[in-house]
Design a protein around this motif. Structure first.
Motif, short mmCIF file in Angstrom:
data_model
loop_
_atom_site.label_atom_id
_atom_site.label_comp_id
_atom_site.label_asym_id
_atom_site.label_seq_id
_atom_site.Cartn_x
_atom_site.Cartn_y
_atom_site.Cartn_z
N GLN A 124 0.81 -1.22 0.00
CA GLN A 124 0.00 0.00 0.00
C GLN A 124 0.85 1.28 0.00
O GLN A 124 0.51 2.27 -0.64
CB GLN A 124 -0.92 0.00 1.25
CG GLN A 124 -1.96 -1.11 1.28
CD GLN A 124 -2.98 -0.97 0.16
OE1 GLN A 124 -3.29 0.16 -0.26
NE2 GLN A 124 -3.49 -2.09 -0.33
N LEU A 125 2.00 1.20 0.68
CA LEU A 125 2.81 2.41 0.84
C LEU A 125 3.73 2.70 -0.34
O LEU A 125 4.02 3.87 -0.65
CB LEU A 125 3.66 2.32 2.12
CG LEU A 125 2.90 2.30 3.44
CD1 LEU A 125 3.88 2.21 4.60
CD2 LEU A 125 2.02 3.53 3.58
N LEU A 126 4.23 1.65 -0.99
CA LEU A 126 5.24 1.84 -2.03
C LEU A 126 4.77 2.73 -3.17
O LEU A 126 5.46 3.69 -3.53
CB LEU A 126 5.69 0.46 -2.57
CG LEU A 126 6.83 0.50 -3.57
CD1 LEU A 126 8.07 1.14 -2.94
CD2 LEU A 126 7.18 -0.91 -4.06
N PRO A 127 3.60 2.50 -3.77
CA PRO A 127 3.17 3.42 -4.85
C PRO A 127 2.88 4.84 -4.34
O PRO A 127 3.08 5.82 -5.05
CB PRO A 127 1.90 2.76 -5.40
CG PRO A 127 1.43 1.86 -4.33
CD PRO A 127 2.64 1.37 -3.60
N LEU A 128 2.44 4.96 -3.08
CA LEU A 128 2.19 6.28 -2.52
C LEU A 128 3.49 7.07 -2.36
O LEU A 128 3.54 8.28 -2.62
CB LEU A 128 1.48 6.16 -1.16
CG LEU A 128 0.04 5.61 -1.19
CD1 LEU A 128 -0.49 5.41 0.22
CD2 LEU A 128 -0.87 6.54 -1.97
#
Length: 483
Positions: A124-128
């Motif tokens: 969830q965090l990587l693309p953000l």
């Protein structure tokens, strides 16, 4: 009379004593070198000096005010840019907190945190992180345990002191600030937000962005100034590529000088330092470099222009002063030469009368004087001619008399002596009559005078205080002298 004469003498002495300093001043002025200059220089020198004084003081004043104006403008421009950059950084720090708050409000991160699935959290965090261009994304649970730690290559090996941030966020305190990473990592702008569910706080999210060259380039986009970020006296980021080659002394100057001019790589810059405070006594110094080389060249060209105009004005003033003085002095010299020729006997000399000013009115008077002298010389010559003719006639008459005989001369002499005797006898007779009359009346005149003097004495005794009119008459006829 004696009192009046003494008073006049005293007044003359006082006048001379008061006039003496003025006479000495005039003498000193005459001894001044200016008084010994030729007339042309006497006329042109004051004009040139006054003009040059006014011109030079005026140009220097204009140059000074222009320089002061440009310096104030430079400083004001750097101040405005500093305020803009400070707002940009404050806005960037505030956006870290807003981004963190927006992310924790979604259900995805909450659900992944409740399941404590690190893989899902990372997914969830990587693309953000990539989309938001973040250098740091960290998720902790409510106990402060780290569930995810995503970093960019800039902070990959950095040891970040974020315990205070973690303790604050798991206690429900949302904030944004600056934290320090150990070398070689730079300072980090962070924003935190607590992750909450229906059961309360279940963790926290920490977002961060490193103070890097990229961030500084974004901040300075649209402005011509550069930024150098200093941390503990070392450069951690810069939008000025050559800053990493600075020596320690140059870096020290950058951190200490404010609104000072510094020469870097043959370019002149003016600096302003902004200090941002963060956690753990973090001090992030942002040094703004404003290139003023073009402005200094403009100022130098302005001074060159001012100097050239001053030089040109000086030359013009000297030429105008010389021409004016030459015009006036030339006319005076012409009159001087004409006067010398007139004194040497050239009565035909005349001066041209063109203008109606003082000099040519003097020339008109000179011409009138020359005409009068010429007319008088003609009259004298005519009289001399008449005298010569008379003398010739007298010499002719004397020659005729010399031819008379000696008897005729003796006869004339005898007749003269006889006439002289008769004349002397007549004169003696004429003198004898008035002398006899005077002699016969001398005794009576003496008696009358004595009676008049006696009368004056009686008046003095009877009227010891005469009237002003009597005093004036007594003073006028000087009675004592008559007595």
């Amino acid at each position: 009379m004696i009192g009046i004469k003494n008073q006049v003498i005293i007044n003359k002495k006082v006048f001379n004593r008061r006039l003496f300093p003025l006479i000495e001043l005039v003498k000193n002025f005459q001894l001044n070198p200016y008084s010994n200059l030729p007339l042309r220089e006497k006329i042109s020198l004051p004009f040139v000096l006054v003009f040059l004084g006014i011109w030079i003081s005026g140009t220097l004043s204009i140059g000074y005010f222009f320089a002061r104006y440009t310096e104030k403008k430079e400083i004001q421009q750097v101040k405005d840019v500093g305020s803009l950059i400070l707002r940009e950084f404050q806005q960037e720090i505030k956006e870290m907190h807003l981004d963190a708050k927006l992310l924790v409000e979604g259900t995805t991160i909450k659900r992944a945190l409740q399941s404590k699935n690190k893989t899902e959290i990372l997914q969830q965090l990587l693309p953000l992180r990539i989309n938001l261009s973040l250098d740091l994304m960290k998720v902790v649970d409510k106990n402060g345990n780290q569930l995810a730690d995503l970093r960019s290559s800039t902070l990959y090996q950095a040891k970040i002191s974020n315990q205070t941030a973690i303790s604050q966020v798991i206690n429900g305190v949302d904030f944004s600030s600056i934290i320090t990473a150990e070398k070689p990592a730079p300072s980090i702008l962070i924003g935190t937000a607590a992750i909450k569910s229906n059961r309360g706080i279940i963790g926290g999210l920490i977002l961060g962005r490193a103070v890097s060259d990229k961030l500084l380039e974004e901040v300075t986009q649209g402005i011509s100034e550069d930024i150098i970020a200093l941390q503990k006296g070392e450069i951690i980021a810069s939008s000025f590529p050559k800053a990493y080659d600075f020596s320690d002394e140059q870096i020290k100057q950058l951190s200490q000088n404010n609104f000072k001019k510094i020469r870097i790589c043959e370019q002149l810059y003016i600096t302003k330092t902004i200090t941002l405070l963060g956690l753990y006594a973090t001090e992030l110094q942002l040094v703004i470099l404003s290139n003023i080389t073009d402005l200094e060249i403009t100022k130098r060209n302005f001074w060159i222009l001012i100097s050239s105009l001053s030089l040109l004005g000086s030359v013009i003033a000297i030429l105008v002063g010389y021409l004016v003085s030459n015009l006036i002095a030339g006319r005076v010299f012409m009159m001087t030469n004409a006067t010398e020729k007139l004194a040497s006997g050239d009565l035909n000399i005349r001066l041209p009368v063109i203008y109606n000013d003082e000099v040519y009115r003097l020339a008109k008077g000179f011409n009138s004087m020359a005409e009068q002298l010429e007319a008088r010389e003609r009259k004298i010559k005519h009289q001399m001619q008449q005298l010569e003719e008379t003398l010739e006639k007298l010499l002719t008459t004397e020659g005729i008399l010399a031819k008379l005989s000696s008897n005729q001369a003796q006869l004339v002499h005898t007749e003269k002596m006889s006439s002289l005797g008769r004349m002397v006898a007549g004169i003696a007779h004429e003198l004898n009559n008035p002398v006899s009359f005077i002699y016969g009346n001398v005794d009576h005149a003496v008696q009358y005078c004595e009676e008049l003097l006696e009368l004056i004495n009686v008046y003095r005794q009877e009227y010891p205080e005469p009237t002003p009119l009597v005093n004036d008459i007594l003073s006028e006829i000087d009675v004592e002298f008559l007595e």
